[in-house]
Design a protein around this motif. Structure first.
Motif, mmCIF file in Angstrom:
data_model
loop_
_atom_site.group_PDB
_atom_site.id
_atom_site.type_symbol
_atom_site.label_atom_id
_atom_site.label_comp_id
_atom_site.label_asym_id
_atom_site.label_seq_id
_atom_site.Cartn_x
_atom_site.Cartn_y
_atom_site.Cartn_z
ATOM 1 N N THR A 6 1.891 6.052 -2.331
ATOM 2 C CA THR A 6 2.485 7.152 -3.112
ATOM 3 C C THR A 6 1.388 8.093 -3.569
ATOM 4 O O THR A 6 0.308 7.683 -3.988
ATOM 5 C CB THR A 6 3.229 6.591 -4.347
ATOM 6 O OG1 THR A 6 4.233 5.674 -3.901
ATOM 7 C CG2 THR A 6 3.867 7.706 -5.153
ATOM 8 N N ASN A 7 1.685 9.407 -3.426
ATOM 9 C CA ASN A 7 0.877 10.418 -4.110
ATOM 10 C C ASN A 7 1.823 11.434 -4.704
ATOM 11 O O ASN A 7 3.052 11.236 -4.698
ATOM 12 C CB ASN A 7 -0.177 11.025 -3.176
ATOM 13 C CG ASN A 7 0.431 11.852 -2.047
ATOM 14 O OD1 ASN A 7 1.644 12.062 -2.009
ATOM 15 N ND2 ASN A 7 -0.407 12.299 -1.115
ATOM 16 N N TYR A 26 -0.724 2.389 -4.476
ATOM 17 C CA TYR A 26 -0.032 1.472 -3.577
ATOM 18 C C TYR A 26 0.773 0.469 -4.394
ATOM 19 O O TYR A 26 0.319 -0.037 -5.422
ATOM 20 C CB TYR A 26 -1.034 0.729 -2.673
ATOM 21 C CG TYR A 26 -1.869 1.676 -1.839
ATOM 22 C CD1 TYR A 26 -1.379 2.144 -0.614
ATOM 23 C CD2 TYR A 26 -3.117 2.109 -2.259
ATOM 24 C CE1 TYR A 26 -2.134 3.036 0.157
ATOM 25 C CE2 TYR A 26 -3.872 2.994 -1.493
ATOM 26 C CZ TYR A 26 -3.385 3.452 -0.289
ATOM 27 O OH TYR A 26 -4.118 4.309 0.466
ATOM 28 N N SER A 73 6.396 9.254 -1.293
ATOM 29 C CA SER A 73 6.057 7.868 -0.946
ATOM 30 C C SER A 73 6.419 7.569 0.507
ATOM 31 O O SER A 73 7.371 8.130 1.067
ATOM 32 C CB SER A 73 6.812 6.888 -1.854
ATOM 33 O OG SER A 73 6.436 7.072 -3.202
ATOM 34 N N THR A 74 5.654 6.620 1.125
ATOM 35 C CA THR A 74 5.915 6.152 2.490
ATOM 36 C C THR A 74 5.713 4.636 2.499
ATOM 37 O O THR A 74 4.809 4.124 1.830
ATOM 38 C CB THR A 74 4.951 6.802 3.486
ATOM 39 O OG1 THR A 74 5.068 8.232 3.374
ATOM 40 C CG2 THR A 74 5.261 6.374 4.905
ATOM 41 N N GLN A 75 6.591 3.877 3.305
ATOM 42 C CA GLN A 75 6.487 2.418 3.379
ATOM 43 C C GLN A 75 6.028 1.968 4.755
ATOM 44 O O GLN A 75 6.299 2.606 5.775
ATOM 45 C CB GLN A 75 7.827 1.753 3.062
ATOM 46 C CG GLN A 75 8.202 1.815 1.590
ATOM 47 C CD GLN A 75 9.449 0.996 1.281
ATOM 48 O OE1 GLN A 75 10.271 0.750 2.184
ATOM 49 N NE2 GLN A 75 9.587 0.570 0.041
ATOM 50 N N THR A 83 3.979 0.237 -0.186
ATOM 51 C CA THR A 83 4.456 1.603 -0.417
ATOM 52 C C THR A 83 3.290 2.441 -0.901
ATOM 53 O O THR A 83 2.691 2.155 -1.940
ATOM 54 C CB THR A 83 5.590 1.630 -1.453
ATOM 55 O OG1 THR A 83 6.661 0.803 -0.996
ATOM 56 C CG2 THR A 83 6.094 3.047 -1.680
ATOM 57 N N LEU A 90 -4.172 8.235 -3.809
ATOM 58 C CA LEU A 90 -3.041 7.463 -3.309
ATOM 59 C C LEU A 90 -2.928 6.200 -4.158
ATOM 60 O O LEU A 90 -3.927 5.539 -4.445
ATOM 61 C CB LEU A 90 -3.243 7.066 -1.848
ATOM 62 C CG LEU A 90 -3.190 8.206 -0.798
ATOM 63 C CD1 LEU A 90 -3.595 7.660 0.559
ATOM 64 C CD2 LEU A 90 -1.806 8.813 -0.731
#
Length: 852
Positions: free
Chosen positions: A483-484, A440, A488-490, A481, A438
Motif C-alpha cells: 500500500t502507498n 505491507y 493497494s495491490t495483493q 498487500t 510502501l
C-alpha cells in the motif's frame, strides 16, 4: 510584733557596731512620675543623725523596679525626669558617712514614668507667596513633649475672622486656587505622641492675589512613534488665575546631534509621523498665557520614531505540477511598508489537510522539486518581508495532495521455516515497484493438503506465523498487500508442504504464586509448553530444605494449589508439572520458592497494667492475647504520659514486666508497650493509660534538731531532720518558746525561718522548732526536742565610766555609767576611789557608793 521590734533593734545595733551610721527608715521619693517633671528624695532617718550631710545617687530601673543602673551626674536630692526615663521606674540611693564608716539605703522604686503630652513651644508659620497657583508650605513649629512626635495638618480658608477647613487639604503644602482670591489661609498643626495630642494654629497668610500660570503637571506625548501613526499631546495641568490661553509647538530632535527644531505648521494637539521623522524623536512645548504672565513647559522626549513594519496585502501563491518529481514555483505576494523591502522563503511540508506543517530542510529558494516522501502530503511556502523596522511573514494556502504511483508486484512472496507444530514460519515480501513509502500487510491462509480450499487464519496478520495443533495435516499460504498513497495491490505465495505434529515440550518453567507464609495458599502457573494440542497437566508439590535441595513429595499434594501449614515454616517448596498429549508426556519442575515464613504475631486483646498507683509501689504488665506462628517471645517498654494519657515518652531502662514507681512519675500516667516476636517478625500493642500516679505523703524518719549557742544575742539554726515521701519536699519552720521544762510551748510571732536570733526575753526559757514537710501528696509536721535553758549574756563594758563636775573642794562630782552590753535589765553599783596625783595608789573612799 514586740519580738520583731526587738530583733530590728538588735540588727540596727549590730550594723552600727560594724561601722558607719545605721539606717532606721528608708529614703522616700516625691514628685509626679511624668517625663520632664522633677522628683525629690528625702534622706530617710539614720542613727546617729548627720543633719544634711548625705550623698545622693539616682538610679533608673526597669518597669518592675529591677535591673537598676546609676544615672551619670544625677547626684542631687532633686532630679528632673528625661525622655530616656519614660517606661522605667526611678529610685534614690542615699549614702551616710561618719568617722566609723559609710552605709547606704535605697528608696522604693517609683511608679513607671509616663510620657508627657506634646506642648507647643513655637507656633507654625506659612511660607511661600500668597499667589493664585503658587505652592505654600507649613512648618510644624517647635514642640516639647516625649518623642517621637508626628504631625498632621489641616489648611483653613479665612474671611475676616471666620475660617473653615478646606476639604482634602491635609498635607504640609497647599496650592492656592482662583476661588480663594482675596481670602487668607491658616494651617492647623496637630502634634501626636504616645501620651496624646495637642493642636495649634498658624497666623493667617497674606490675602491670596491673582497670579500668572503655573505648571502643576508636565505635558506628555501619547501614542506609538512610528511612521504613519498619529501622536496626541496631553497638555499637562496648570494653575494660576484664569482665563489663560494654551499654545503648542512640536519639535523634531536629532538624537546624534541633540539638536531640536520646530516642525513647521505642527501647532495643534496632534501630529502624524512621516518618513522624514524616522530615526528622530519629538518634544512639545506648551505655553500658557494670561493677563498676569506667561509660563512654558516642555514634554519629556519621545522614543525614536520607527519605520513602518512590512504589511502583507495579498498572500503569496504556488504554481506547478503536484506529482512526484514535479517542480513547484512561488508567486510573490503584495506588501506595504517603508522601502526598501527584501524577501526570503521557507517551504513547509504539511499533512493531507494542510495542517501539522514542518520546515523542509534546505528548501529556501523560489522553486521546490517534489520527491517520493512528499506523496500524499501538501506543501506551502512562508514569505518573509524585511525592512529597517523588522520582518513580517505571510503563509500561502497549502496545495492539494501530491499524487503517487500504485504498487506493483514483480516477484511473489515466499514462506520459510520448519513445518512442525510449535515452530514458526516467516513470510518474505517478494519484489515490488511503486511510489515510496510502501507499507505491507500480511494475512496467513490455512489450506487443505493439496494447497486448495484456503481460508484466513484469524489474527494471523504478522510477518511470522506460530504453527498450532489446529494446523497439523494442513498447508499454509501468505497474502501480502502493498500500500502507498495511490492505493493497494495483493500477491499470494505458493502453498507450503503439510504441517506435522509435535511432542509436548516445556518452553518456560512452571512457577508458584502466593504469599509464602504459614496459613496462606500457593497456586501453580504451568509455564509455557509447545506441542500438539490438546495438552493436559498433572501436579506434584514437593518440600525442600531452606537451600531448595533434598526435595520430597508432599503426600496428597497433587492439585494446582497448596495450603501452607506450620510444618513447612523454614523450608522451601516447588511443584513438578507433567504435560501430556497424544504423543506422550514431559515433566518440568518449578524453581524452589523462598523460605516459607511464619505468620506475624497479631494482638487480639490489648496488654493491661495492675498494681497500686502510688510512688514507691510496683506495677505489673499483663501480655494481653496474641495470635501468630509459635514460638512467640515478648518484650516490654514502659512509657511515661501526661495526665491525659498523651505526649508519651519511653522510660529509660524500663523494659521488664514490672515497673517500680518513682517520684518523677507522680501526677503522670503510664502505659506499657508489649512487642511480640516470632520468626516472621515483631508486632507491638500498647495498653490503655493508667490513672494518674499519686504522691507518697511525707513521713518523718528522724526528728528535726537545733544547733547554735543557747545564749542571749546568739543565733540558732534548725535542721529539718530526715524524711521519706515523694520528692520534691519543701520545708516550713515555726519556732516555739517553751518554759524551762520544755513545756507549755507557744509560737514565736514572725519566727518562720530556719534561723532564730535569741532575745533577752527568751533567757531562762527553752525553744523548739516545728518543721512542716510538704509535697504534692500533702503536709506532715514534726517537732524537735526542746533546747536546754537559754542563758543570759554577762554584762560587758564597751566604753569606760566617766566623771563629770568641777574639781574644786566643796563641789559635787557625778559618775557616768559608760556603755555596756549584756542581757537586760542591767543594774549598776558604784565605789569611788581616792588616788595620788598620778592617778595611782588608789584606795576606796569609805561610804562613797552613790552615783555622786
Amino acid at each position: 510584733m514586740v519580738a520583731l521590734v526587738l530583733l530590728t533593734g538588735v540588727l540596727a545595733a549590730s550594723a552600727q557596731a560594724a561601722g558607719g551610721p545605721a539606717n532606721l527608715t528608708l529614703p522616700t521619693v516625691a514628685g509626679k512620675t511624668v517625663d520632664e517633671a522633677s522628683l525629690s528624695s528625702t534622706s530617710g532617718k539614720w542613727s546617729p543623725s548627720l543633719g544634711d550631710t548625705y550623698i545622693y545617687q539616682w538610679e533608673r530601673c526597669d518597669s518592675s523596679g529591677a535591673e537598676c543602673s546609676e544615672i551619670a551626674g544625677a547626684t542631687s536630692h532633686k532630679y528632673k525626669l528625661q525622655h530616656v526615663d519614660v517606661g522605667h521606674t526611678m529610685r534614690a540611693l542615699v549614702t551616710a558617712a561618719d568617722g566609723e564608716g559609710t552605709n547606704s539605703a535605697t528608696s522604693k522604686a517609683t511608679a513607671v514614668v509616663a510620657a508627657s503630652k506634646p506642648r507647643r513651644l513655637k507656633g507654625p508659620v506659612i511660607s511661600g507667596p500668597a499667589v493664585d497657583g503658587k505652592l505654600l508650605s507649613a512648618g510644624s513649629g517647635s514642640w516639647g513633649g516625649t518623642p517621637p512626635l508626628s504631625y498632621t495638618y489641616q489648611w483653613k480658608l479665612c474671611v475676616l475672622l471666620q475660617c473653615s477647613a478646606i476639604a482634602g487639604a491635609t498635607e504640609s503644602t497647599y496650592r492656592a486656587t482662583t476661588s480663594e482670591l482675596g481670602k487668607q489661609l491658616r494651617v492647623v498643626v496637630t502634634a501626636h505622641n504616645t501620651a496624646g495630642t495637642a493642636t495649634t494654629t498658624s497666623p493667617a497668610s497674606k490675602k491670596i492675589v491673582a497670579g500668572p500660570p503655573v505648571e502643576v503637571e508636565a505635558p506628555s506625548v501619547e501614542g506609538l512613534p512610528i511612521d504613519g501613526q498619529t501622536l496626541k499631546l496631553n497638555p499637562g495641568k496648570w494653575a494660576g488665575t484664569q482665563p489663560y490661553n494654551l499654545t503648542y509647538e512640536w519639535t523634531r530632535c536629532n538624537l546624534l546631534t541633540e539638536e531640536c527644531s520646530a516642525i513647521p505648521g505642527a501647532t495643534g494637539t496632534t501630529y502624524q509621523a512621516g518618513p522624514l521623522d524616522v530615526g528622530n524623536a519629538f518634544e512639545v512645548t506648551v505655553t500658557a498665557s494670561s493677563g498676569y504672565g506667561v509660563a512654558s513647559a516642555t514634554s519629556p522626549r519621545t522614543s525614536v520614531v520607527g519605520a513602518l513594519l512590512p504589511h502583507n496585502i495579498s498572500l503569496p501563491g504556488i504554481g506547478g505540477l503536484l506529482r512526484d518529481t514535479g517542480l513547484l514555483s512561488i508567486v510573490q505576494g503584495i506588501w506595504s511598508g517603508t522601502e526598501p523591502i527584501t524577501y526570503s522563503y521557507q517551504w513547509e511540508l504539511c499533512n493531507a489537510l494542510g495542517q501539522a506543517c514542518s520546515e523542509i530542510n534546505g528548501a529556501v529558494g523560489t522553486v521546490l522539486s517534489l520527491i517520493s516522501p512528499y506523496v500524499g502530503s501538501t506543501v506551502r511556502v512562508i514569505e518573509t518581508a524585511t525592512n529597517s523596522a523588522g520582518s513580517a511573514s505571510a503563509v500561502s494556502e497549502p496545495t492539494s495532495a501530491i499524487s503517487a504511483l500504485l504498487p506493483s508486484n514483480t516477484g511473489l512472496p515466499s514462506i520459510g521455516g520448519l513445518l512442525t507444530d510449535g515452530q514458526s514460519l516467516t513470510a518474505a515480501l517478494g519484489s515490488w515497484t511503486g511510489s515510496t513509502p510502501l507499507s505491507y500487510a500480511y494475512q496467513w491462509l490455512q489450506c487443505n493438503s493439496a494447497g486448495e480450499s484456503c481460508k484466513e487464519i484469524s489474527g494471523a496478520t504478522g510477518t511470522t506465523l506460530g504453527l498450532i495443533s489446529g494446523l497439523v495435516g494442513s498447508t499454509v499460504k501468505v497474502v501480502v498487500t502493498a500500500t502507498n498513497s495511490g492505493g493497494s495491490t495483493q500477491a499470494v505465495s505458493e502453498p507450503t508442504n503439510i504441517v506435522k505434529a509435535l511432542l509436548p515440550g516445556n518452553n518456560s518453567l512452571p512457577s508458584i504464586t502466593g504469599l509464602l507464609q504459614d496459613g496462606q495458599l500457593l497456586s501453580t502457573l504451568t509455564g509455557s509448553w509447545s506441542g500438539t494440542e490438546p495438552l493436559s497437566f498433572a501436579y506434584q508439590w514437593q518440600s525442600c530444605n531452606s537451600a531448595g535441595e533434598a526435595c520430597e513429595d508432599i503426600k496428597g499434594a497433587t492439585g494446582a494449589a497448596l495450603s501452607l501449614v506450620s510444618g513447612l515454616v523454614g523450608d522451601t517448596v516447588r511443584v513438578v508439572v507433567t504435560a501430556t498429549n497424544p504423543g506422550g508426556s514431559t515433566q518440568a519442575a518449578s524453581e524452589p520458592t523462598n523460605v516459607v515464613g511464619a505468620l506475624l504475631p497479631s494482638n487480639t486483646a490489648l496488654p493491661s497494667i495492675g498494681g497500686l498507683l502510688q510512688d514507691g509501689q510496683s506495677l505489673s504488665a499483663a501480655l494481653g492475647s496474641w495470635g501468630g506462628s509459635g514460638p512467640i517471645s515478648y518484650s516490654y517498654q514502659w512509657l511515661q504520659c501526661n495526665g491525659a494519657g498523651a505526649s508519651c515518652t519511653e522510660i529509660a531502662g524500663a523494659t521488664g514486666a514490672t515497673l517500680g514507681l518513682i517520684s518523677g512519675l507522680v501526677g503522670d500516667t503510664v502505659k506499657v508497650v508489649v512487642t511480640a516476636t516470632n520468626s516472621g517478625g515483631s508486632t507491638k500493642a500498647t495498653s490503655e493509660p493508667t490513672s494518674a500516679i499519686k504522691a507518697l505523703l511525707p513521713g518523718n524518719a528522724g526528728l528535726p534538731s537545733i544547733s547554735g549557742l543557747l545564749q542571749d544575742g546568739q543565733g540558732l539554726t534548725a535542721l529539718a531532720g530526715s524524711w521519706t515521701g515523694t520528692t520534691p519536699i519543701s520545708y516550713g519552720y515555726q519556732w516555739q518558746l517553751c518554759n524551762s521544762a520544755g513545756e507549755a510551748c507557744k509560737d514565736i510571732s514572725g519566727a518562720g525561718e530556719a534561723a532564730l536570733s535569741l532575745l533577752s526575753g527568751f533567757v531562762g526559757d527553752t525553744v523548739r522548732v516545728l518543721v512542716t514537710a510538704t509535697n504534692s501528696g500533702g503536709s506532715t509536721q514534726a517537732a524537735s526536742e526542746p533546747t536546754s535553758i537559754i542563758k543570759a549574756l554577762l554584762p560587758g563594758n564597751t566604753s569606760l565610766p566617766s566623771v563629770a563636775g568641777s574639781l574644786i573642794d566643796g563641789q559635787t562630782l557625778t559618775a557616768g555609767n559608760g556603755s555596756w552590753t549584756g542581757t537586760a535589765p542591767i543594774s549598776y553599783g558604784y565605789q569611788w576611789l581616792q588616788c595620788n596625783s598620778k592617778g595611782e595608789a588608789c584606795t576606796e573612799v569609805s561610804g562613797a557608793t552613790g552615783a555622786t
